[in-house]
Design a protein around this motif. Structure first.
Motif, PDB file in Angstrom:
ATOM      1  N   VAL A 151       0.680  -0.810   7.958  1.00  0.00           N
ATOM      2  CA  VAL A 151       0.394  -1.853   7.158  1.00  0.00           C
ATOM      3  C   VAL A 151       1.662  -2.048   6.361  1.00  0.00           C
ATOM      4  O   VAL A 151       2.087  -1.129   5.469  1.00  0.00           O
TER       5      VAL A 151
ATOM      6  N   SER B  21      -9.901  11.688   1.079  1.00  0.00           N
ATOM      7  CA  SER B  21      -8.995  10.622   0.881  1.00  0.00           C
ATOM      8  C   SER B  21      -9.362   9.790  -0.120  1.00  0.00           C
ATOM      9  O   SER B  21      -8.826   9.484  -1.400  1.00  0.00           O
TER      10      SER B  21
ATOM     11  N   HIS C 294      -7.627   8.974  -3.967  1.00  0.00           N
ATOM     12  CA  HIS C 294      -7.178   7.542  -4.325  1.00  0.00           C
ATOM     13  C   HIS C 294      -7.943   7.537  -5.818  1.00  0.00           C
ATOM     14  O   HIS C 294      -7.413   6.725  -6.292  1.00  0.00           O
TER      15      HIS C 294
ATOM     16  N   MET D  27      -3.578   2.113  -1.782  1.00  0.00           N
ATOM     17  CA  MET D  27      -4.320   1.035  -0.851  1.00  0.00           C
ATOM     18  C   MET D  27      -4.387  -0.227  -1.169  1.00  0.00           C
ATOM     19  O   MET D  27      -4.181  -0.466  -2.416  1.00  0.00           O
TER      20      MET D  27
ATOM     21  N   SER E 168      -5.935  -2.031   3.662  1.00  0.00           N
ATOM     22  CA  SER E 168      -6.344  -0.714   3.617  1.00  0.00           C
ATOM     23  C   SER E 168      -7.819  -0.556   3.843  1.00  0.00           C
ATOM     24  O   SER E 168      -8.631   0.133   4.580  1.00  0.00           O
ATOM     25  N   ARG E 169      -8.375  -1.474   2.744  1.00  0.00           N
ATOM     26  CA  ARG E 169      -9.915  -1.172   2.508  1.00  0.00           C
ATOM     27  C   ARG E 169     -10.530  -2.017   3.807  1.00  0.00           C
ATOM     28  O   ARG E 169     -11.592  -1.609   4.022  1.00  0.00           O
TER      29      ARG E 169
ATOM     30  N   TYR F  97     -11.153   7.792   8.437  1.00  0.00           N
ATOM     31  CA  TYR F  97      -9.788   7.073   7.933  1.00  0.00           C
ATOM     32  C   TYR F  97      -9.432   8.191   6.775  1.00  0.00           C
ATOM     33  O   TYR F  97     -10.282   8.965   6.151  1.00  0.00           O
TER      34      TYR F  97
ATOM     35  N   PHE G 148      -5.568   8.000   4.116  1.00  0.00           N
ATOM     36  CA  PHE G 148      -4.464   7.293   3.618  1.00  0.00           C
ATOM     37  C   PHE G 148      -3.531   8.252   2.480  1.00  0.00           C
ATOM     38  O   PHE G 148      -4.323   8.972   1.834  1.00  0.00           O
TER      39      PHE G 148
ATOM     40  N   PRO H  84      -0.233   2.204   2.258  1.00  0.00           N
ATOM     41  CA  PRO H  84      -1.300   1.415   2.613  1.00  0.00           C
ATOM     42  C   PRO H  84      -1.585   1.793   3.839  1.00  0.00           C
ATOM     43  O   PRO H  84      -2.716   1.086   4.325  1.00  0.00           O
ATOM     44  N   ASN H  85      -1.069   2.340   4.804  1.00  0.00           N
ATOM     45  CA  ASN H  85      -1.178   2.770   6.211  1.00  0.00           C
ATOM     46  C   ASN H  85      -2.457   3.419   6.129  1.00  0.00           C
ATOM     47  O   ASN H  85      -2.769   4.233   5.368  1.00  0.00           O
ATOM     48  N   ALA H  86      -3.320   3.280   7.339  1.00  0.00           N
ATOM     49  CA  ALA H  86      -4.622   3.734   7.512  1.00  0.00           C
ATOM     50  C   ALA H  86      -4.095   4.670   8.747  1.00  0.00           C
ATOM     51  O   ALA H  86      -3.651   4.561   9.697  1.00  0.00           O
TER      52      ALA H  86
END
Ligand code: DP6
Length: 379
Positions: free
Chosen positions: A201, A259, A263, A276, A280-281, A301, A303, A307-309
């Motif tokens: 992302v 994760s 965050h 994120m 991401s969400r 998932y 992170f 923002p990469n998942a």
């Protein structure tokens, strides 16, 4: 004579995250962490180290990274050079017949097989390859755990890239860091069905670096205290058990909870840090929809500081997981044709989730659990 040695080193993605330093100089963490090493066929750094009495001393040590000269004067890189030279010098002192490699300038040439722009943690593979290559050149009798002590000083997460499979970094308690190192929880072959789908992302602007972000969290977050005192120790125990028992549902729940907890401490940092984004969400929503449709947990998932998942799943659930994302994202860079062929159309995601993913995912990487550093002869 030019003395030379090469190695590869893999990328790792944590399922229990390292976030916080108790000693920023030695890179000593406030909590233990655990990661999955990813396959080097898809993601790896290849590094060649050489030294020679004919290399000009005035040039000093050097590093060429993806063809560009890179600065080696930073304290972390210098610490790695120093630790490795000290160990070589000890060998040379014990056996005077050995060539005095420790006195010669070092040249490192390093290349990633994936685009740096993807924003994937390349420092882990980079420092692991750096340390492993010089250790090979110096013929150090050091175990991967001993080398992980050195790589840790380059970048914390790098200490986990000295091993394949499932890897823990034990935080340790010694002030000098001598017990803060990595060990292997299980080989890749113990649970070889583990796969990772990475949704790359693009971030609108460059985020806060992990080094700086974690210092801000340590200094300002109250929630962080709860995380290191209770949440992580519990997650470490549960994760090791899940891996030993190959219990994907437990693995997945701890991965997603950890994760989220990491965050949450970023959001509790003052001022807050957001890694994120909406895309991401949307990936989180997609994983929840996939699990709900399957009636069991087939995807997890996680992170990092961006923002990469990264979505972990087992090979037998490729259709439910990869099929759903392929259905939404369509043709793009990174899909493996051999895996996609024969996938039946799967679950349609909510329109807003699908729209965000379509607009925000720029490429995908399909990979899985893999081996540790390999000498290039083996590779
Ligand atoms: C979120 O290892 O990049 O990826 O030690 O300052 O170099 P430094 O930090 P780094 O931090 C990685 C943070 C993380 C979680 C993890 O990999 O465990």
């Amino acid at each position: 004579t030019i003395y030379r040695a090469s190695t590869t080193a893999p990328v790792n993605i944590a399922v229990v995250k390292y976030w916080g330093k108790r000693d920023p100089k030695l890179n000593l963490p406030t909590n233990s962490s655990l990661s999955v090493t990813l396959s080097q066929a898809d993601l790896r750094t290849l590094t060649t180290a050489s030294c020679s009495a004919s290399y000009l001393a005035s040039e000093g040590d050097s590093l060429l990274l993806n063809g560009e000269p890179s600065d080696v004067s930073g304290a972390r890189t210098q610490a790695c050079f120093r630790e490795l030279r000290t160990r070589r010098a000890a060998l040379e002192a014990a056996d005077p017949s050995l060539p005095k490699l420790s006195t010669m300038p070092l040249r490192l040439v390093s290349e990633n097989n994936f685009p740096t722009a993807a924003g994937l943690a390349s420092s882990a593979a980079g420092f692991a390859a750096f340390v492993r290559a010089i250790a090979n050149l110096y013929e150090l009798p050091a175990s991967p755990s001993e080398l992980s002590l050195i790589a840790r000083q380059g970048s914390g997460s790098a200490c986990r890239s000295l091993f394949g499979g499932y890897v823990a970094w034990r935080m340790g308690s010694a002030a000098d860091g001598s017990d803060s190192m990595a060990d292997q929880v299980a080989e890749a072959a113990h649970w070889p069905e583990m796969r990772a789908l990475i949704l790359v992302v693009s971030a609108a602007k460059k985020g806060v670096s992990s080094t700086s972000g974690m210092q801000q969290t340590v200094a300002t977050s109250g929630l962080f205290q709860e995380r290191i005192a209770r949440v992580v120790p519990q997650n470490m125990d549960a994760m090791e058990k899940a891996i030993k028992e190959r219990d994907f549902a437990a693995f997945a729940e701890v991965t997603m909870r950890d994760s989220n907890s990491f965050h949450a401490t970023c959001a509790d940092t003052y001022p807050p840090i957001f890694y994120m984004n909406d895309v991401s969400r949307a990936a989180i929503r997609a994983v929840e929809a996939i699990n709900a449709a399957a009636g069991r947990t087939v995807a997890a998932y996680t992170f990092d500081a961006g923002p990469n998942a990264v979505i972990y799943y087992l090979e037998q659930d490729t259709e439910a997981v990869v099929g759903t994302f392929y259905h939404v994202l369509g043709d793009m860079d990174g899909w493996k044709r051999e895996v996609l062929s024969g996938l039946k159309p799967t679950l349609s995601l909510d329109e807003s989730v699908a729209g965000l993913l379509k607009a925000g995912v720029s490429r995908i990487i399909m990979t899985g659990v893999g081996e540790g550093p390999l000498k290039t002869e083996e590779y």
